[in-house]
Design an enzyme around this catalytic site. Structure first.
Site, mmCIF file in Angstrom:
data_model
loop_
_atom_site.group_PDB
_atom_site.id
_atom_site.type_symbol
_atom_site.label_atom_id
_atom_site.label_comp_id
_atom_site.label_asym_id
_atom_site.label_seq_id
_atom_site.Cartn_x
_atom_site.Cartn_y
_atom_site.Cartn_z
ATOM 1 N N ASN A 161 -10.647 -8.528 -90.992
ATOM 2 C CA ASN A 161 -9.706 -9.455 -90.347
ATOM 3 C C ASN A 161 -9.571 -9.072 -88.882
ATOM 4 O OD1 ASN A 161 -8.925 -11.270 -92.416
ATOM 5 N ND2 ASN A 161 -7.917 -9.546 -93.429
ATOM 6 N N GLU A 170 -12.023 3.823 -95.512
ATOM 7 C CA GLU A 170 -11.063 4.488 -94.637
ATOM 8 C C GLU A 170 -10.165 5.444 -95.416
ATOM 9 O OE1 GLU A 170 -10.444 0.435 -93.031
ATOM 10 O OE2 GLU A 170 -9.784 1.479 -91.245
ATOM 11 N N ASP A 222 -10.183 -17.062 -92.653
ATOM 12 C CA ASP A 222 -10.943 -16.347 -93.674
ATOM 13 C C ASP A 222 -12.397 -16.813 -93.588
ATOM 14 O OD1 ASP A 222 -12.194 -15.816 -96.322
ATOM 15 O OD2 ASP A 222 -10.211 -14.999 -96.763
ATOM 16 N N ASN A 268 -0.783 4.335 -96.594
ATOM 17 C CA ASN A 268 -0.966 3.442 -95.434
ATOM 18 C C ASN A 268 0.251 2.517 -95.416
ATOM 19 O OD1 ASN A 268 -1.751 1.622 -93.522
ATOM 20 N ND2 ASN A 268 -3.785 1.228 -94.404
ATOM 21 N N ARG A 307 -2.069 7.386 -92.792
ATOM 22 C CA ARG A 307 -2.709 6.665 -91.692
ATOM 23 C C ARG A 307 -1.660 6.417 -90.607
ATOM 24 N NH1 ARG A 307 -3.790 0.448 -90.935
ATOM 25 N NH2 ARG A 307 -5.050 0.566 -89.058
ATOM 26 N N HIS A 347 -9.332 1.389 -85.531
ATOM 27 C CA HIS A 347 -10.301 1.454 -86.640
ATOM 28 C C HIS A 347 -11.147 2.741 -86.557
ATOM 29 C CE1 HIS A 347 -10.512 -3.253 -86.702
ATOM 30 N NE2 HIS A 347 -9.655 -2.834 -87.611
ATOM 31 N N LEU A 357 -16.282 -5.425 -88.978
ATOM 32 C CA LEU A 357 -15.904 -6.840 -88.957
ATOM 33 C C LEU A 357 -15.073 -7.169 -90.190
ATOM 34 C CD1 LEU A 357 -19.452 -8.259 -87.967
ATOM 35 C CD2 LEU A 357 -17.622 -7.467 -86.456
ATOM 36 N N ASN A 366 -20.333 -8.213 -96.370
ATOM 37 C CA ASN A 366 -20.590 -9.320 -97.309
ATOM 38 C C ASN A 366 -21.282 -10.542 -96.727
ATOM 39 O OD1 ASN A 366 -19.218 -8.230 -99.720
ATOM 40 N ND2 ASN A 366 -17.439 -8.266 -98.380
ATOM 41 N N ARG A 374 -6.937 -13.146 -83.763
ATOM 42 C CA ARG A 374 -6.750 -12.577 -82.411
ATOM 43 C C ARG A 374 -7.850 -13.061 -81.483
ATOM 44 N NH1 ARG A 374 -6.544 -6.540 -84.446
ATOM 45 N NH2 ARG A 374 -5.502 -7.076 -86.391
ATOM 46 N N GLY A 377 -15.058 -6.235 -94.456
ATOM 47 C CA GLY A 377 -15.191 -7.447 -95.272
ATOM 48 C C GLY A 377 -16.325 -8.375 -94.852
ATOM 49 N N ILE A 378 -16.377 -8.743 -93.590
ATOM 50 C CA ILE A 378 -17.428 -9.658 -93.124
ATOM 51 C C ILE A 378 -18.748 -8.899 -92.956
ATOM 52 C CG2 ILE A 378 -18.123 -11.208 -91.249
ATOM 53 C CD1 ILE A 378 -15.102 -11.677 -90.689
HETATM 54 P P1 ADP Z 1 -8.985 -6.051 -93.290
HETATM 55 O O1 ADP Z 1 -9.311 -5.987 -91.837
HETATM 56 O O2 ADP Z 1 -7.687 -6.741 -93.574
HETATM 57 O O3 ADP Z 1 -9.180 -4.759 -94.042
HETATM 58 P P2 ADP Z 1 -11.392 -6.909 -94.697
HETATM 59 O O4 ADP Z 1 -12.218 -5.783 -94.232
HETATM 60 O O5 ADP Z 1 -11.048 -6.983 -96.144
HETATM 61 O O6 ADP Z 1 -10.060 -7.081 -93.849
HETATM 62 O O7 ADP Z 1 -12.147 -8.265 -94.284
HETATM 63 C C1 ADP Z 1 -11.593 -9.530 -94.496
HETATM 64 C C2 ADP Z 1 -12.607 -10.557 -94.050
HETATM 65 O O8 ADP Z 1 -13.797 -10.386 -94.828
HETATM 66 C C3 ADP Z 1 -12.143 -11.993 -94.248
HETATM 67 O O9 ADP Z 1 -12.509 -12.793 -93.137
HETATM 68 C C4 ADP Z 1 -12.966 -12.428 -95.460
HETATM 69 O O10 ADP Z 1 -13.239 -13.781 -95.442
HETATM 70 C C5 ADP Z 1 -14.247 -11.654 -95.230
HETATM 71 N N1 ADP Z 1 -15.036 -11.616 -96.464
HETATM 72 C C6 ADP Z 1 -14.742 -11.004 -97.635
HETATM 73 N N2 ADP Z 1 -15.698 -11.261 -98.565
HETATM 74 C C7 ADP Z 1 -16.608 -12.074 -97.969
HETATM 75 C C8 ADP Z 1 -17.812 -12.708 -98.389
HETATM 76 N N3 ADP Z 1 -18.290 -12.542 -99.627
HETATM 77 N N4 ADP Z 1 -18.485 -13.460 -97.492
HETATM 78 C C9 ADP Z 1 -18.017 -13.636 -96.241
HETATM 79 N N5 ADP Z 1 -16.889 -13.072 -95.780
HETATM 80 C C10 ADP Z 1 -16.191 -12.303 -96.631
#
Ligand code: ADP
Length: 407
Positions: free
Chosen positions: A215, A388, A286, A7, A95, A184, A213, A338, A245, A334-335
């Site tokens: 970045n 991915e 973040d 990537n 990718r 995506h 969800l 988590n 964005r 990420g969001i």
């Molecule tokens: P990318 O799009 O760069 O691959 P990710 O899928 O890693 O990004 O997601 C990044 C987002 O996930 C950031 O906003 C980060 O704060 C959020 N994130 C990661 N861990 C947690 C958590 N434990 N609780 C809330 N948000 C989280």
């Protein structure tokens, strides 16, 4: 069989070496600050396991070739690597962000394919040139290893014209290729497939709304395993609110802003891509920082979170209408994976649609696919970790199999 997934960014690249029998990552890493006075390489053997062995080094990587040469040395290093010889790599999966209308599926890279990817660069000027660079470097270093391009846009190529056309004069679609492409896609396709698997059904039987969800954020409506609509557009700026964005805004705003402030089109583009979204509202992008700020009573952080969840909820409503019947709502990235607060807030008040979250299930932290809706709910609300890189490796494997290449 081993597949190397690449990537590539303009001054960095990530890599993962997959064992396709076990679906385990043998090595992974990141080379960054390529072209700077000092670059950095982080390499892991057996990543994310108890046997993880991490190497990090500063080095001078004048270009991607130099970085990739160092990675190849590490992959075959007796201590840090997992290969005796580079010839054990059966294929490389790359990718590629923009596949345009030309590429509706992953493709074995030939000179002709590479030329077509080059021609798509104006549609993704920040991304495609970097992807091309990665492909060229691998073709130089591993000339006998087949390379496969896996496009972010390909999963969305099944959208009907009513979903991908913009109501602009038709000639701009014909001449300038302006339409919704979506991004995506590898994640949306993977997660929709896993959601069906979780429900014990074939992908063709299941309608899913996928909320990716991270970045960057995007939502897609998937009918029977095929994308019916998605929130990102010509570029990844469209759709729901993201880290930096703006997502959907009144299309008149950029021209108005330009006239009012004298900012150039390029400056406005940067403002919408890098200084807007959650960051534009509260200064933080973040999600973990935003929760911390909310806990301290920061009103702008609360507003940003509220706007974020509201923008996702509106897409869920829209895609419910698009699909007619929804079997699953899947959160990922990420969001999505988590953040229980985002998931609960997004689903709040959707009981009338059969969408609800069981608080105890939603609060469980796990890296496994799981249901967070109450038992017997009309719509299964799921958390499905995306992967991915594995999806890219599998796509590369599929292309080679279809072409009858023995691996
Ligand atoms: P990318 O799009 O760069 O691959 P990710 O899928 O890693 O990004 O997601 C990044 C987002 O996930 C950031 O906003 C980060 O704060 C959020 N994130 C990661 N861990 C947690 C958590 N434990 N609780 C809330 N948000 C989280």
């Amino acid at each position: 069989m081993k597949i190397l997934v690449i990537n590539c960014g303009s001054s960095s690249f990530k890599y993962q070496l997959w064992d396709m029998q076990t679906h385990k990552v043998l090595c992974s890493g990141l080379v960054e600050r390529i072209g700077d006075a000092v670059g950095r390489l982080i390499h892991k053997k057996n990543p994310d396991t108890e046997a993880e062995r991490k190497t990090s080094e500063d080095g001078v990587f004048p270009d991607h070739t130099a970085g990739m040469m160092r990675v190849m040395a590490l992959l075959t290093d007796p201590e840090a690597g997992a290969l005796k010889e580079l010839s054990e790599i059966s294929a490389c999966g790359h990718r590629v962000v923009q596949g345009g209308e030309e590429f509706t599926k992953s493709a074995l890279i030939t000179e002709e394919v590479l030329d077509n990817v080059r021609k798509l660069s104006p549609l993704a000027p920040l991304h495609n040139p970097a992807c091309i660079q990665g492909i060229e470097v691998i073709m130089k270093i591993l000339p006998d290893c087949p390379s496969v391009a896996v496009f972010d846009t390909e999963f969305h190529s099944s959208m009907p014209p009513r979903a991908y056309m913009y109501a602009l004069p038709y000639e701009y679609y014909e001449r300038n290729r302006i339409r919704r492409y979506g991004f995506h896609g590898t994640s949306h396709g993977y997660v929709a497939g896993k959601a069906a698997e979780f429900l014990g059904k074939a992908p063709e039987e299941v309608n899913v709304i996928v909320c990716h969800l991270g970045n960057g954020c995007s939502i897609s409506a998937v009918r029977g395993g095929k994308c019916a609509d998605t929130s990102m557009g010509l570029t990844p700026l469209a759709g729901v609110i993201m880290g930096t964005r703006c997502g959907d805004i009144d299309p008149a705003i950029p021209a108005y802003l330009g006239a009012q402030t004298g900012l150039s089109a390029a400056r406005i583009d940067a403002l919408l891509n890098r200084e807007s979204g959650l960051k534009g509202i509260c200064g933080l992008n973040d999600m973990r920082d935003i929760h911390a700020a909310c806990a301290e009573g920061n009103a702008k952080a609360k507003l940003a979170l509220d706007m974020f969840c509201y923008s996702i909820k509106k897409y869920i409503g829209a895609y419910y209408a698009v699909l007619g019947r929804v079997d699953a709502l899947a959160f990922t990235a990420g969001i999505g994976e988590n953040d229980n607060v985002t998931r609960a807030t997004v689903c709040e008040g959707l009981e009338g649609l059969g969408i609800a979250v069981d608080t105890a299930a939603n609060n469980v932290r796990s890296s496994d696919p799981r249901a967070i809706s109450p038992k017997g709910a009309k719509v299964s609300v799921l958390v499905i970790p995306t992967n991915e890189e594995l999806a890219i490796a599998q796509a590369a494997q599929r292309v080679l199999r279809e072409l009858g290449k023995s691996l």
